[in-house]
Design a protein around this motif. Structure first.
Motif, PDB file in Angstrom:
ATOM      1  N   ALA A  85       0.096   4.005  -1.749  1.00  0.00           N
ATOM      2  CA  ALA A  85      -0.707   5.198  -2.046  1.00  0.00           C
ATOM      3  C   ALA A  85      -0.806   6.107  -0.832  1.00  0.00           C
ATOM      4  N   VAL A 143      -3.385   7.779   0.675  1.00  0.00           N
ATOM      5  CA  VAL A 143      -4.849   7.808   0.635  1.00  0.00           C
ATOM      6  C   VAL A 143      -5.363   8.975   1.480  1.00  0.00           C
ATOM      7  N   LYS A 171       2.088   2.025  13.698  1.00  0.00           N
ATOM      8  CA  LYS A 171       1.194   1.710  12.571  1.00  0.00           C
ATOM      9  C   LYS A 171       1.312   0.249  12.140  1.00  0.00           C
ATOM     10  N   LYS A 226      -2.231  -1.545  12.327  1.00  0.00           N
ATOM     11  CA  LYS A 226      -2.831  -1.919  11.038  1.00  0.00           C
ATOM     12  C   LYS A 226      -2.594  -3.394  10.706  1.00  0.00           C
ATOM     13  N   ASP A 266      -7.378  10.782   4.087  1.00  0.00           N
ATOM     14  CA  ASP A 266      -7.988  10.217   5.285  1.00  0.00           C
ATOM     15  C   ASP A 266      -9.455  10.617   5.432  1.00  0.00           C
ATOM     16  N   GLY A 310       2.780  -1.816   4.408  1.00  0.00           N
ATOM     17  CA  GLY A 310       2.240  -0.457   4.396  1.00  0.00           C
ATOM     18  C   GLY A 310       3.353   0.578   4.311  1.00  0.00           C
ATOM     19  N   PHE A 311       2.970   1.818   4.236  1.00  0.00           N
ATOM     20  CA  PHE A 311       3.919   2.934   4.233  1.00  0.00           C
ATOM     21  C   PHE A 311       3.597   3.864   5.384  1.00  0.00           C
ATOM     22  N   SER A 355       0.842  -1.192   0.000  1.00  0.00           N
ATOM     23  CA  SER A 355       0.000   0.000   0.000  1.00  0.00           C
ATOM     24  C   SER A 355       0.882   1.248   0.000  1.00  0.00           C
ATOM     25  N   ASN A 392     -12.349   8.321   5.783  1.00  0.00           N
ATOM     26  CA  ASN A 392     -12.360   7.297   4.741  1.00  0.00           C
ATOM     27  C   ASN A 392     -12.024   5.957   5.356  1.00  0.00           C
ATOM     28  N   VAL A 393     -12.326   4.917   4.630  1.00  0.00           N
ATOM     29  CA  VAL A 393     -11.925   3.586   5.075  1.00  0.00           C
ATOM     30  C   VAL A 393     -10.391   3.533   5.068  1.00  0.00           C
ATOM     31  N   ASP A 394      -9.790   2.877   6.084  1.00  0.00           N
ATOM     32  CA  ASP A 394      -8.340   2.667   6.051  1.00  0.00           C
ATOM     33  C   ASP A 394      -8.123   1.390   5.235  1.00  0.00           C
ATOM     34  N   ILE A 395      -7.699   1.602   3.987  1.00  0.00           N
ATOM     35  CA  ILE A 395      -7.665   0.497   3.021  1.00  0.00           C
ATOM     36  C   ILE A 395      -6.760  -0.639   3.496  1.00  0.00           C
ATOM     37  N   VAL A 396      -5.529  -0.281   3.870  1.00  0.00           N
ATOM     38  CA  VAL A 396      -4.550  -1.326   4.190  1.00  0.00           C
ATOM     39  C   VAL A 396      -4.967  -2.109   5.438  1.00  0.00           C
TER      40      VAL A 396
HETATM   41  O1  C5P Z   1      -2.304   6.218   8.975  1.00  0.00           O
HETATM   42  P1  C5P Z   1      -1.492   6.567   7.799  1.00  0.00           P
HETATM   43  O2  C5P Z   1      -2.270   7.169   6.679  1.00  0.00           O
HETATM   44  O3  C5P Z   1      -0.264   7.341   8.064  1.00  0.00           O
HETATM   45  O4  C5P Z   1      -0.969   5.109   7.309  1.00  0.00           O
HETATM   46  C1  C5P Z   1      -0.161   4.922   6.238  1.00  0.00           C
HETATM   47  C2  C5P Z   1      -0.483   3.628   5.539  1.00  0.00           C
HETATM   48  O5  C5P Z   1      -1.874   3.402   5.526  1.00  0.00           O
HETATM   49  C3  C5P Z   1      -0.084   3.669   4.073  1.00  0.00           C
HETATM   50  O6  C5P Z   1       0.315   2.375   3.691  1.00  0.00           O
HETATM   51  C4  C5P Z   1      -1.355   4.084   3.365  1.00  0.00           C
HETATM   52  O7  C5P Z   1      -1.379   3.666   2.033  1.00  0.00           O
HETATM   53  C5  C5P Z   1      -2.411   3.397   4.213  1.00  0.00           C
HETATM   54  N1  C5P Z   1      -3.707   4.074   4.257  1.00  0.00           N
HETATM   55  C6  C5P Z   1      -4.789   3.417   3.758  1.00  0.00           C
HETATM   56  N2  C5P Z   1      -6.024   4.005   3.793  1.00  0.00           N
HETATM   57  C7  C5P Z   1      -6.186   5.199   4.353  1.00  0.00           C
HETATM   58  C8  C5P Z   1      -5.082   5.874   4.882  1.00  0.00           C
HETATM   59  C9  C5P Z   1      -3.851   5.279   4.827  1.00  0.00           C
HETATM   60  O8  C5P Z   1      -4.641   2.316   3.244  1.00  0.00           O
HETATM   61  N3  C5P Z   1      -7.378   5.739   4.370  1.00  0.00           N
END
Ligand code: C5P
Length: 410
Positions: free
Chosen positions: A275, A277, A337, A341, A279, A322-323, A273, A304-308
């Protein structure tokens, strides 16, 4: 045939009659997308004029070790740092012995010593010179230190002799160079990578977004393809071309990205992940362009949904990376994180520095798992990403091996 796009190659041309074939070699490498800088030994310039290589490569040809003009443009250390590969073709017996001795009295010798990239040589010489014990021992030494030798061909030689020593044909050399950039460490593995920013609409013409350029995610996708993986790249809006040979899915919002990632991860094995994204998104997206009639307006945003995070919960068997883009307490925040996560690994980068991270061509990151914190020194994103892909491949294999042994003992 495999592409060489974004690969930076120094072609060392040395003083043998086969130097005329190097012109065709440059043409072929450029056609495959490589960026070429030609370095000629003084003897090579007696066989072919530098202008030929300049016209074919589109770059100034470097020849003298001490040349204030050339040094001002790109000195030997800068050239050595620039390169992804040094290819010496033709490599004469003399240049081969220069490399073995580590002599820095020619530009090519100095670059070889300063290089932080692989070297390949395509020897070309008379058959008696090729069979001489000195040449044999020199080639053994180079080979032992990791230099890849592109064996010469057999046939009639410029001097009239017949035997081994003719430089390999440019088409064969190009194939070997392309193969050098490819490995099988992720052969057949299914990788899903997200990249770039997302855009959250405010009204039909405006949106909330961030500075992500997509360079890191795209470089990871390119490195994963080079490692043999089947890559699905889910990308937010960016201005860079997609790497060859990956399945590109363009998305705009975080919600679109989530849906695409969930679907792609359905039969994926590794999810990265990268991207940035957004928040938050607007609760009420205006159907019409908002007029600037009021001095102050307020927008309500929702998470937003936390995709990862969601995907690692949905697919516990997926290897998830993740990043963490941080401006302070880099390692501490990234570790938090990793845990929150439920990630297998996290790549932390400091986005407060203008020279690396967002939009920059370089990056310096930390690869963090529950047991390891490893610094990957500042370098071009393409090179940092090749290292990350190696780490992912090794960690993924390790996890698979552990699962297999658990199954056997359980
Ligand atoms: O919490 P934060 O945004 O700093 O976390 C970073 C990681 O979470 C990244 O890998 C980013 O792609 C992912 N992320 C996500 N969905 C979100 C926010 C962050 O997948 N809404």
């Amino acid at each position: 045939m495999d592409s060489l796009s974004n690969k930076r190659i120094i072609l060392g041309v040395t003083g043998g009659i086969a130097a005329y074939k190097s012109a065709d070699l440059v043409r072929r490498l450029v056609k495959m997308g490589a960026e070429i800088r030609v370095v000629m030994t003084p003897a090579a310039t007696e066989f072919v004029r530098p202008l030929t290589f300049q016209a074919l490569s589109g770059n100034t040809v470097h020849s003298a070790l001490v040349d204030s003009d050339a040094e001002a443009a790109m000195g030997h250390i800068e050239l050595a740092k620039w390169a992804d590969l040094l290819l010496v073709a033709p490599a004469t017996a003399n240049t081969i012995s220069t490399l073995v001795q580590g002599r820095a009295d020619t530009l090519l010798g100095a670059i070889y010593l300063a290089l932080n990239a692989p070297t390949m040589i395509a020897p070309a010489m008379n058959q008696a010179m090729w069979h001489h014990p000195a040449t044999i021992s020199n080639l053994e030494t180079l080979s032992r230190t990791g230099v890849e030798i592109i064996e010469p061909d057999r046939g009639s030689q410029a001097c009239g002799d017949i035997g081994l020593g003719r430089m390999q044909e440019p088409s064969q050399i190009v194939d070997r160079v392309a193969a050098r950039f490819h490995s099988e460490i992720l052969l057949g593995r299914k990788l899903v990578i997200t990249a770039g920013p997302t855009r959250e609409a405010i009204d039909p013409v405006r949106y909330i977004s961030n500075h992500s350029s997509g360079k890191m995610g795209y470089a990871l996708a390119a490195a994963a393809v080079e490692a043999g993986a089947a890559v699905t790249l889910i990308s937010g809006p960016v201005d860079i071309p997609p790497p060859d040979k990956c399945l590109l899915i363009n998305v705009t919002s975080a919600e679109d990205m989530y849906e695409a990632a969930k679907k792609a991860c359905g039969n994926g094995e590794i999810f990265v992940s990268a991207a940035a994204v957004a928040d938050y998104r607007c609760i009420d997206i205006s159907e019409k362009k908002i007029k600037k009639t009021k001095n102050v307006i307020t927008m309500s945003l929702e998470r937003n949904v936390d995709i990862v995070s969601r995907i690692s919960t949905l697919k516990p068997n997926l290897y998830v990376v993740g990043f963490a883009a941080e401006t302070e307490n880099l390692i501490k925040n990234a570790k938090a994180k990793l845990h929150q996560k439920r990630l297998d690994a996290i790549i932390a980068n400091d986005v407060s520095r203008p020279d690396i991270g967002f939009n920059a061509d370089d990056n310096e990151v930390f690869w963090i798992t529950k047991d390891i914190v490893k610094n990957l020194a500042r370098d071009r994103k393409s090179r940092v990403c090749r290292e990350i892909i190696q780490l992912i491949a090794a960690a993924f294999d390790e996890q698979k091996a552990a699962e297999t042994s658990e199954e056997q003992t359980g």
